[in-house]
Design a protein around this motif. Structure first.
Motif, PDB file in Angstrom:
ATOM      1  N   PHE A  84      -5.636   0.158   2.705  1.00 42.35           N
ATOM      2  CA  PHE A  84      -4.627   0.068   3.752  1.00 42.35           C
ATOM      3  C   PHE A  84      -4.987  -1.030   4.742  1.00 42.35           C
ATOM      4  CE2 PHE A  84      -3.095   1.147   7.990  1.00 42.35           C
ATOM      5  CZ  PHE A  84      -1.731   1.182   7.756  1.00 42.35           C
ATOM      6  N   SER A 113      -5.137  -4.587   2.654  1.00 42.95           N
ATOM      7  CA  SER A 113      -3.923  -5.128   2.063  1.00 42.95           C
ATOM      8  C   SER A 113      -2.794  -5.305   3.077  1.00 42.95           C
ATOM      9  CB  SER A 113      -3.472  -4.204   0.934  1.00 42.95           C
ATOM     10  OG  SER A 113      -2.338  -4.733   0.308  1.00 42.95           O
ATOM     11  N   ILE A 134      -7.194   8.400  -8.542  1.00 41.22           N
ATOM     12  CA  ILE A 134      -7.765   8.876  -9.807  1.00 41.22           C
ATOM     13  C   ILE A 134      -8.522  10.184  -9.574  1.00 41.22           C
ATOM     14  CG2 ILE A 134      -9.939   7.581  -9.633  1.00 41.22           C
ATOM     15  CD1 ILE A 134      -8.069   7.715 -12.893  1.00 41.22           C
ATOM     16  N   ARG A 137      -3.882  -8.485 -20.587  1.00 46.35           N
ATOM     17  CA  ARG A 137      -3.581  -9.564 -19.642  1.00 46.35           C
ATOM     18  C   ARG A 137      -4.341 -10.801 -20.083  1.00 46.35           C
ATOM     19  NH1 ARG A 137      -1.489  -6.923 -14.913  1.00 46.35           N
ATOM     20  NH2 ARG A 137      -1.641  -8.851 -13.756  1.00 46.35           N
ATOM     21  N   ILE A 146     -14.707   3.997 -16.378  1.00 52.53           N
ATOM     22  CA  ILE A 146     -14.155   2.951 -15.513  1.00 52.53           C
ATOM     23  C   ILE A 146     -15.248   1.977 -15.116  1.00 52.53           C
ATOM     24  CG2 ILE A 146     -13.031   2.472 -13.305  1.00 52.53           C
ATOM     25  CD1 ILE A 146     -11.679   5.189 -13.535  1.00 52.53           C
ATOM     26  N   THR A 147     -16.330   2.509 -14.562  1.00 54.26           N
ATOM     27  CA  THR A 147     -17.347   1.615 -14.015  1.00 54.26           C
ATOM     28  C   THR A 147     -18.508   1.401 -14.975  1.00 54.26           C
ATOM     29  OG1 THR A 147     -18.559   3.429 -13.025  1.00 54.26           O
ATOM     30  CG2 THR A 147     -16.846   2.411 -11.688  1.00 54.26           C
ATOM     31  N   ARG A 160     -15.651   0.941  -8.651  1.00 53.99           N
ATOM     32  CA  ARG A 160     -14.419   1.085  -9.428  1.00 53.99           C
ATOM     33  C   ARG A 160     -13.542  -0.154  -9.309  1.00 53.99           C
ATOM     34  NH1 ARG A 160     -12.275   6.985  -7.698  1.00 53.99           N
ATOM     35  NH2 ARG A 160     -13.878   8.253  -8.676  1.00 53.99           N
ATOM     36  N   SER A 174       1.809 -10.401 -18.080  1.00 57.16           N
ATOM     37  CA  SER A 174       0.759 -10.679 -17.101  1.00 57.16           C
ATOM     38  C   SER A 174       1.326 -11.043 -15.729  1.00 57.16           C
ATOM     39  CB  SER A 174      -0.099 -11.839 -17.592  1.00 57.16           C
ATOM     40  OG  SER A 174       0.642 -13.043 -17.491  1.00 57.16           O
ATOM     41  N   TYR A 175       2.663 -11.038 -15.619  1.00 55.50           N
ATOM     42  CA  TYR A 175       3.276 -11.602 -14.419  1.00 55.50           C
ATOM     43  C   TYR A 175       3.330 -10.616 -13.266  1.00 55.50           C
ATOM     44  CZ  TYR A 175       5.593 -16.015 -13.458  1.00 55.50           C
ATOM     45  OH  TYR A 175       5.879 -17.282 -13.046  1.00 55.50           O
ATOM     46  N   SER A 176       2.205 -10.279 -12.738  1.00 55.56           N
ATOM     47  CA  SER A 176       2.215  -9.348 -11.614  1.00 55.56           C
ATOM     48  C   SER A 176       0.872  -9.424 -10.927  1.00 55.56           C
ATOM     49  CB  SER A 176       2.449  -7.921 -12.104  1.00 55.56           C
ATOM     50  OG  SER A 176       1.303  -7.450 -12.777  1.00 55.56           O
ATOM     51  N   SER A 177       0.805  -8.779  -9.778  1.00 51.93           N
ATOM     52  CA  SER A 177      -0.510  -8.544  -9.216  1.00 51.93           C
ATOM     53  C   SER A 177      -1.099  -7.373 -10.005  1.00 51.93           C
ATOM     54  CB  SER A 177      -0.391  -8.212  -7.735  1.00 51.93           C
ATOM     55  OG  SER A 177      -1.651  -8.233  -7.160  1.00 51.93           O
ATOM     56  N   PHE A 178      -2.241  -6.920  -9.667  1.00 53.75           N
ATOM     57  CA  PHE A 178      -2.914  -5.918 -10.478  1.00 53.75           C
ATOM     58  C   PHE A 178      -3.497  -4.898  -9.512  1.00 53.75           C
ATOM     59  CE2 PHE A 178      -6.242  -5.505 -14.104  1.00 53.75           C
ATOM     60  CZ  PHE A 178      -5.978  -4.165 -14.163  1.00 53.75           C
ATOM     61  N   SER A 179      -2.705  -3.889  -9.248  1.00 57.11           N
ATOM     62  CA  SER A 179      -3.092  -2.952  -8.202  1.00 57.11           C
ATOM     63  C   SER A 179      -4.350  -2.166  -8.563  1.00 57.11           C
ATOM     64  CB  SER A 179      -1.948  -1.974  -7.956  1.00 57.11           C
ATOM     65  OG  SER A 179      -2.392  -0.934  -7.136  1.00 57.11           O
ATOM     66  N   ARG A 189      -8.493   4.102  -3.113  1.00 56.45           N
ATOM     67  CA  ARG A 189      -7.599   3.896  -1.978  1.00 56.45           C
ATOM     68  C   ARG A 189      -8.361   3.425  -0.755  1.00 56.45           C
ATOM     69  NH1 ARG A 189      -2.714   6.581  -2.128  1.00 56.45           N
ATOM     70  NH2 ARG A 189      -2.887   7.174   0.036  1.00 56.45           N
ATOM     71  N   GLU A 196      -5.091   0.375  -6.448  1.00 50.12           N
ATOM     72  CA  GLU A 196      -4.959   1.500  -5.514  1.00 50.12           C
ATOM     73  C   GLU A 196      -5.253   2.839  -6.178  1.00 50.12           C
ATOM     74  OE1 GLU A 196      -1.240   1.745  -3.393  1.00 50.12           O
ATOM     75  OE2 GLU A 196      -1.903   3.540  -2.309  1.00 50.12           O
ATOM     76  N   LEU A 197      -4.867   2.982  -7.442  1.00 50.41           N
ATOM     77  CA  LEU A 197      -5.127   4.254  -8.119  1.00 50.41           C
ATOM     78  C   LEU A 197      -6.625   4.543  -8.165  1.00 50.41           C
ATOM     79  CD1 LEU A 197      -3.842   6.541 -10.109  1.00 50.41           C
ATOM     80  CD2 LEU A 197      -5.016   5.183 -11.830  1.00 50.41           C
ATOM     81  N   LEU A 198      -7.399   3.513  -8.433  1.00 48.12           N
ATOM     82  CA  LEU A 198      -8.836   3.720  -8.594  1.00 48.12           C
ATOM     83  C   LEU A 198      -9.520   3.943  -7.249  1.00 48.12           C
ATOM     84  CD1 LEU A 198      -9.802   1.087 -11.292  1.00 48.12           C
ATOM     85  CD2 LEU A 198      -9.347   3.514 -11.559  1.00 48.12           C
ATOM     86  N   HIS A 207       2.517 -12.971  -8.328  1.00 46.88           N
ATOM     87  CA  HIS A 207       3.256 -11.773  -7.923  1.00 46.88           C
ATOM     88  C   HIS A 207       4.156 -12.040  -6.724  1.00 46.88           C
ATOM     89  CE1 HIS A 207       0.020 -11.237  -4.891  1.00 46.88           C
ATOM     90  NE2 HIS A 207       0.877 -10.504  -4.253  1.00 46.88           N
ATOM     91  N   TYR A 212       0.868  -1.175   0.000  1.00 44.44           N
ATOM     92  CA  TYR A 212       0.000   0.000   0.000  1.00 44.44           C
ATOM     93  C   TYR A 212       0.901   1.219   0.000  1.00 44.44           C
ATOM     94  CZ  TYR A 212      -3.298   3.519   1.623  1.00 44.44           C
ATOM     95  OH  TYR A 212      -4.066   4.637   1.734  1.00 44.44           O
ATOM     96  N   LEU A 217       0.404   7.570  -2.900  1.00 40.76           N
ATOM     97  CA  LEU A 217      -0.038   7.474  -4.288  1.00 40.76           C
ATOM     98  C   LEU A 217      -1.204   8.424  -4.541  1.00 40.76           C
ATOM     99  CD1 LEU A 217       0.621   5.534  -6.750  1.00 40.76           C
ATOM    100  CD2 LEU A 217      -1.556   4.478  -6.227  1.00 40.76           C
ATOM    101  N   PRO A 218      -1.137   9.201  -5.640  1.00 44.29           N
ATOM    102  CA  PRO A 218      -2.335   9.971  -5.987  1.00 44.29           C
ATOM    103  C   PRO A 218      -3.464   9.010  -6.353  1.00 44.29           C
ATOM    104  CG  PRO A 218      -0.595  10.294  -7.639  1.00 44.29           C
ATOM    105  CD  PRO A 218      -0.040   9.384  -6.599  1.00 44.29           C
ATOM    106  N   ARG A 249       5.775  -4.388 -12.613  1.00 43.59           N
ATOM    107  CA  ARG A 249       5.011  -5.323 -11.805  1.00 43.59           C
ATOM    108  C   ARG A 249       3.933  -4.626 -10.972  1.00 43.59           C
ATOM    109  NH1 ARG A 249       6.461  -8.302 -14.731  1.00 43.59           N
ATOM    110  NH2 ARG A 249       8.315  -9.584 -14.802  1.00 43.59           N
TER     111      ARG A 249
END
Ligand code: SF4
Ligand code: SF4
Lengths: 508, 226
Positions: free
Chosen positions: B47, B50, A98, A506, A130-131, B114, B32-37, B43, B39-41, B200, A91, A95-96, A221
């Motif tokens: 915390f 996760s 959206i 993906r 997005i949604t 989201r 594709s080898y990662s998790s897919f955060s 928050r 967090e941007l969409l 990941h 976490y 981070l900003p 990643r």
């Protein structure tokens, strides 16, 4: 001395008309895909204003760039140390979201055709990209604060005005509410990039030959530290592929000899691109200079491409003569180093940005009195009213210094003396209402010769396409030879290129 | 028969999938080898979800692994009652943190549109298997005392027997069904691992600690410069 070459840029802000053509050019080529709707690799901000994402310059909030640790004499990422990165990887607290940009939307156009007959015009409601849900209130958009959006809120919240006096703030808002100029921004392709340093996966890298900073989509990643690490907020997270993306300086265009799209399309012709030679051994020193010397330290790292020592060192490092020649013709070298007119944006972030700005001349301090517009020194004689534009500019020197010289007002003042001297010199030549003594006085004040003033005028006002865009030869063939010495470069013809061999989607 | 299927065949299949599919995916579709955060969409909630989840589950997994790899040292560690109690209580607390964290994470994906829009079917499978697994683990730890002890005499010899290619089901065949499900759940997760975002885990970027900050890639010569 470790001489390397860097494709570098100058934006001449006096010429920017804020038309967003650059933005549209970039958007249409690179970021018209799902997940990138909110990305503006090129954007144009109204300054004073909050920018995009909102208040990006406020590093208390976003923690971008580097700070000098006074005790240890070390440079640290403002975000966190390496252990901190691993500890915060689940976490990222800085981070900003959206919402600091905007939630992208489209419209439900179908409704215009399919709405049942009724007394009212049907409307196309906004739908979130997005949604897919309806959005009732749109609270922000890509250039929501353009021309300050008719509101004093944006200028008031500019982080560069945090230390401004009441009078300075009042002057900005004096005539017809406010004064502003435009600040177009792309990735600065920094010499000491915060994004690269913050990426724990090592997915972001700088191309040694031209300095372009790129993100490997296969190595990213989604740890999303680069977004925080870049103080300019020029890396963006693609919410649909889970990868970070950023301005690629249109390297596929550069490699085929064309200027980047945003440069090429610029209506005001404010953009210049060219090669500079710099000494990589001086990067650290330049990034660690005291605040008021940051600009000079960065200028010092950029080397004179005519100096035989520099040329010899460049050759030793395998820089081909064609590139040395490109560096000698570079408009960037002239603006940044020879004339000292172009300054880095926020050198205080210590990433050594390689995009430089010629600051704009603002309107002079003025008052509205009895309904009439009055400049403060209107009655004065000689050079005074023209030079008044500096200290009496409605956008204060202090503000410009906060943007372009880490607070060192002397550097900004020197630049303005030069810009004014060029104007006075040309006015003397064409309008002829300035005496030669005044022209000489202005040139002396600026430390310019007449021929230099002339050259600055030409490259500012009348440059040809070839003078603005000195795209260096990329010498890909020598690169291929170095990587695969046994292979005839011609056999590689058409076998390298750009783009994904597979869709960036993906599949797992 | 069913014992052999569940405790011999299935674990081998799961491990085979990991060994074959994990590298295959790495070399064929590294993108594709990662998790897919998300967090941007969004928050909100991330915390508490996760951080609680990851720290909890990492410590619990490490404890499972430590007892498996060094059963002797583990036995010595828990031979003294106070240490056993401290260990078990810590384990329970961590298990509770993982359950709570997972509930928050699932709640985000259920109720925040989201995040829901970037959630795949496989994500749901992974989330619910993980929730079931940690909830079961918590249950087992609470009602079948003292897990840190009997683990050494059931799961450990069973896994060792599998690893030495001499599979023995008798260590686990007569355990209560919930305990058995928890054990098999581990292998279900292993089987899911190469196909889902779970990969990941092995991309955790430790190399960052000794890598120079700046990464420079040369075309004309190969060199990495600090
Ligand atoms: S401006 Fe560009 S190179 Fe500099 S830190 Fe940001 S993304 Fe990286
Ligand atoms: S250089 Fe190219 S990628 Fe970068 S902002 Fe301009 S158009 Fe976009």
């Amino acid at each position: 001395m470790d001489i390397r070459s860097h494709v570098s840029m100058v934006f001449h802000l006096d010429k920017c008309i804020g038309c967003h053509t650059c933005t549209v050019a970039c958007k249409n080529i690179w970021t018209d895909r799902k997940g990138t709707e909110y990305m503006y690799w090129n954007n144009v901000e109204t300054k004073p204003g909050t920018g995009y994402p909102t208040r990006w310059e406020d590093q208390e909030q976003y923690r971008g760039g580097w700070v000098l640790d006074e005790k240890g004499g070390k440079l640290k990422l403002r975000l966190q140390g390496k252990w901190g990165t691993l500890a915060n990887i689940f976490y990222n607290p800085y981070l900003p979201s959206i919402d600091d940009y905007f939630e992208p939307w489209t419209y439900d156009y179908q409704n215009l055709f399919t709405a049942p007959e009724g007394d009212d015009q049907p409307t196309a409601r906004a739908v979130s990209q997005i949604t897919g849900r309806y959005m009732d209130t749109i609270e922000a958009g890509p250039n929501w604060d353009d021309d300050l959006g008719g509101s004093p809120v944006y200028a008031d919240n500019d982080p560069n005005l945090d230390g401004a006096t009441e009078e300075e703030r009042r002057q900005i808002a004096e005539i017809d509410r406010t004064v502003f100029f435009y600040l177009p921004r792309i990735c600065n392709h920094c010499l000491n990039p915060g994004c690269v340093a913050a990426c724990p996966a090592g997915a972001i890298y700088k191309r040694a030959e031209d300095g372009i900073v790129l993100i490997s989509q296969d190595k990213c990643r989604a740890w999303r530290m680069c977004i925080s690490g870049c103080p300019y907020k020029k890396t963006y997270f693609n919410w649909s592929t889970g990868k970070s993306e950023k301005c690629i300086l249109c390297y596929p265009r550069l490699e085929s000899g064309q200027p980047p799209a945003c440069f090429h399309s610029c209506v005001g012709r404010i953009r210049y691109i060219g090669l500079v030679l710099y000494d990589a051994d001086m990067i650290q020193e330049a990034a660690m200079a005291p605040s008021d010397q940051l600009v000079d330290a960065q200028r010092a790292a950029i080397q004179d491409p005519f100096d035989p020592m520099v040329i010899a060192a460049a050759r030793r490092n395998g820089i081909p003569d064609s590139k040395i020649q490109a560096a000698q013709n570079s408009p960037v070298y002239k603006f940044v180093k020879r004339w000292g007119l172009a300054l880095p944006l926020h050198p205080d972030f210590r990433t050594l940005p390689m995009l430089f700005y010629v600051p704009p001349l603002g309107p002079v301090t003025s008052k509205m009195e009895n309904g009439a517009y009055e400049t403060v020194d209107a009655g004065a004689e000689g050079l005074a009213p023209m030079l008044a534009a500096l200290d009496k500019s409605r956008v204060s020197l202090r503000y410009m210094a906060s943007l372009f010289s880490a607070g060192n007002e002397d550097i900004v003042r020197e630049v303005y003396y030069k810009l004014m001297a060029v104007r006075i010199y040309m006015r003397g030549k064409t309008v002829q209402d300035v005496t030669q003594a005044e022209v000489d006085e202005a040139l002396a004040l600026a430390g310019l010769s007449g021929s230099e003033a002339e050259a600055i005028f030409r490259l500012t006002s009348l440059p040809t396409y070839e003078e603005r865009f000195v795209v260096p030869p990329m010498e890909r063939e020598t690169a291929i030879q170095a990587q695969f010495p046994d292979i005839d470069p011609l056999t590689r013809k058409a076998s390298t290129g750009f783009g994904f061999r597979e869709d960036p989607a993906r599949r797992w | 028969m069913i014992d052999t299927l569940a405790f011999v065949v299935f674990p081998y299949v799961a491990v085979a999938l990991v060994l074959i599919v994990t590298p295959y995916r790495y070399f064929s579709d590294r993108f594709s080898y990662s998790s897919f955060s998300s967090e941007l969409l969004q928050r909100k909630g991330l915390f508490w979800g996760s951080v609680a989840w990851h720290y909890g589950v990492i410590l619990i997994l490490l404890a499972h692994l430590a007892a498996l790899l060094a059963p002797g040292a583990w036995a010595a560690l828990i031979s003294e009652p106070t240490r056993l109690y401290v260990l078990e209580v810590t384990g329970l607390a961590l298990a509770l943190a993982t359950v709570a964290g997972m509930v928050v994470l699932i709640g985000r994906r259920l109720f925040l549109p989201r995040v829901a829009s970037v959630t795949t079917r496989w994500d749901w499978v992974v989330l619910f298997v993980l929730l079931a697994q940690v909830a079961l683990g918590f249950w087992v730890a609470l009602f079948y005392r003292w897990g840190s002890d009997w683990y050494l005499h059931t799961a450990v010899p069973w896994i060792v027997s599998l690893a030495t290619l001499n599979p023995q089901t008798q260590f686990v065949a007569s355990l209560p069904i919930l305990v058995q499900i928890h054990m098999l759940g581990g292998f279900v997760l292993l089987a899911l691992f190469p196909f889902t975002r779970l990969v990941h885990m092995i991309t955790f970027p430790v190399t960052y600690l000794w890598r120079p900050y700046q990464v420079v890639i040369w075309n004309r010569r190969r060199r990495v410069v600090p």
